[in-house]
Design a protein around this motif. Sequence first.
Motif, short mmCIF file in Angstrom:
data_model
loop_
_atom_site.label_atom_id
_atom_site.label_comp_id
_atom_site.label_asym_id
_atom_site.label_seq_id
_atom_site.Cartn_x
_atom_site.Cartn_y
_atom_site.Cartn_z
N PRO A 356 50.36 19.95 12.58
CA PRO A 356 49.02 20.83 12.08
C PRO A 356 49.14 22.10 11.73
CG PRO A 356 48.83 19.20 14.46
CD PRO A 356 50.32 19.49 14.00
N GLU A 357 49.88 22.84 12.63
CA GLU A 357 50.00 24.35 12.05
C GLU A 357 50.38 24.50 10.66
OE1 GLU A 357 50.18 23.69 16.30
OE2 GLU A 357 51.53 23.07 14.65
N VAL A 359 49.91 22.34 8.22
CA VAL A 359 49.06 21.87 7.15
C VAL A 359 47.97 22.83 7.27
CG1 VAL A 359 47.07 20.13 6.95
CG2 VAL A 359 49.49 19.39 7.78
N ASP A 360 47.65 23.69 8.32
CA ASP A 360 46.54 24.64 8.29
C ASP A 360 47.01 25.65 7.40
OD1 ASP A 360 44.09 26.01 9.40
OD2 ASP A 360 45.71 27.16 10.24
N LEU A 361 48.31 26.10 7.74
CA LEU A 361 48.92 27.37 6.98
C LEU A 361 48.91 27.08 5.52
CD1 LEU A 361 50.67 30.02 6.88
CD2 LEU A 361 52.57 28.81 7.50
N ARG A 363 47.21 25.01 3.63
CA ARG A 363 45.60 25.07 3.20
C ARG A 363 45.43 26.52 3.08
NH1 ARG A 363 41.45 26.90 5.54
NH2 ARG A 363 42.37 26.45 7.54
N ARG A 364 45.56 27.59 3.72
CA ARG A 364 45.32 28.88 3.75
C ARG A 364 46.22 29.42 2.76
NH1 ARG A 364 46.24 31.90 8.07
NH2 ARG A 364 47.55 30.31 9.31
N ALA A 428 49.59 33.08 12.01
CA ALA A 428 48.78 32.13 12.80
C ALA A 428 47.38 32.86 12.79
CB ALA A 428 49.31 32.13 14.26
#
Length: 651
Positions: A356-357, A359-361, A363-364, A428
């Motif tokens: 998940p980290e 994927v979030d990274l 996206r950002r 993060a």
Amino acid sequence: MAGYFVYAFCALGLAGFVPRPRGGGHGWLGARLFTGFSLIPVFLFLVHIIAGVGLLAASYALVVLSALGLVRLVAGWVRVPDTRPPLLHPAFVIFVAAGGVIAVHGGLGYIPYSGDEFSNWIGSAKPIFAGGGFDRARPALIHADYPMGWPLTLVLPAVLAGRFDEGLAAAAPFVMHLALVSLLFDVVCRALEHGLAVPAKRARVLGWLVVLAMLLAEATGKLWPINLLIEPPQVYGLVAMLAIAVAMLQDEGNRTAFAVSMGVIFASQYLMKMAILTFAPVLAVLAVLLAVHGGARVDAGALGTRLRTGLRLGATMLIPGALMVLLWRQTGPPASCLTSPVAVLQPDQMALLLSPEAVDLGRRFTAAVWAYLSTYKAPLTVLAAAGMAWGFTSRRQYGVPLLVVLYAGGYLFALYWYHLTCWSDISAHTLYSIERYTRVPVRLFHAVGLLLVVLRTIDLAASGRFAWLRALFDDRRLFLAAAVTVAVLAAWQVGQVDRTVVDMATRKDQNMYQPLVRIPPDAARIRAMRGNELPPHPRVALIDQEWPVDAWKIANYYAIGTEFGGPLKDFTVIHYLRWETRAGAEHQEVLPAEVLDVLAGVDLVWPVALTDRFRDALAPHIADPKCRDNPTAFFLLPQGRAPLSFTCLGK
């Protein structure tokens, strides 16, 4: 001025040892000049850091070698007049024009102002100078894990002059950029002369028009960069290798000579910054393309010969860089994810890719890169994209946009991966210098895209399908208009160089935040007080509660010794962060005991910026009312411990 001549002399002299491609391109002075400049960090790295020769001896050896190379270069021009570049070649014209600007201002000055300059690059060159070489300076380097190619390049003229002055290094990126402009000029002129049979004089005017237009658009940045950061040399090296790739794909008879230049530039770029390793797969793909295209000396039906040719050219381009990697690793740099790409390819890190980290990274990261791409010189990006798309339609040039896309994709993925693995504690919460890092492939995209627009236009005119387009290259009125435009754009660039020379010495066009204004004169005063009011090597407590980290970097830089082979530090800066941020400190109205112990244990307290609460808490320890009311205008000399008091020295 001395540093300017040192870089130009060494680049031109070392160019004499670079294999000369045959046929057109003004003897390919631009490619040889860029390769010559690239040999400076390679030579200093091999001779000084690897072979252990003293830095002073290595620097003098480089100058002697450059002198021999210059003799060899000129002798080649005399022996083969067709390879002699014209006097109006950018390598000569821009060098003389910029030299005139420098002379008008009485020399070159340089004030570092970017945070990374103090922690690395010129911030590494200065301790290397003070230590008399890399080995002694290594413990004082903030980034001792980085290869030292750029710092060694920056320190060269200071070593020869026997004094450290940032102005001596200020011309390094300019001379490198000048060599790149010369290379692009040669590529365009050869395409015009060989592809369209345009007369040499007319081709030179049009070549000037192209490179001046690219400089006007700042496709590769300002002609003279305003800082000594590593990003401009990165861009220059990448664009130079892609321009040479253009020549290799078009000029089948000179591929070995070009491959040698490519190998030297790749090795030099690694010594400047390890990020160039993302270009290694691009060189491998280029070798395959060269094998597929065969060559003048290759039997088109002999697959084995084609493969051997590709392997030979690929090895010539890649082995010098691989050798630099191995040799640098042998020097034992501190282990980190920055010094070894293998460190971020461990199984546990690879498993992060679907987390998940990640994927979030992703996206950002994608949003941040797109936000920058969509706003940074958007019209230039659109034009360059058109050039790339047009390049894909050419049998000879499709490999060039392919190489750019491969590099940009690999570079951005590597940047994302380092955020996920190496910089996970930072990423993060925020992304690390996305704009600055992304600008490198973007400028490569801009420069190569514009070059492809020009080359494809020449190809279209040569195809005979549009007689009117071919006629434009022979139109006398358009030629005169081009000549006038060249004169205007050249005058504009002289003005831009003049503005940069003034700005580097004064920073009048930059937003100079307070530590940059206050610390340098304060540091000079501390250096002058050594052996009088202060011990020969004082310990100084710096207090800056507005810019604490940046202030320490800047103060630490100006504390570095200025004598070659002398003390690494003229004074030691003790960095003391603001105590009010500690738990419970908001209720304190006096300095805690641990703060008093720190201040009592140094030779001098150096207040740069204080909060009102810290100033009020410090006031009972200062007797002088002028100093008590405005302590940042004074240095504080600790007197005793119980109670601690200060006497004041004006800054």
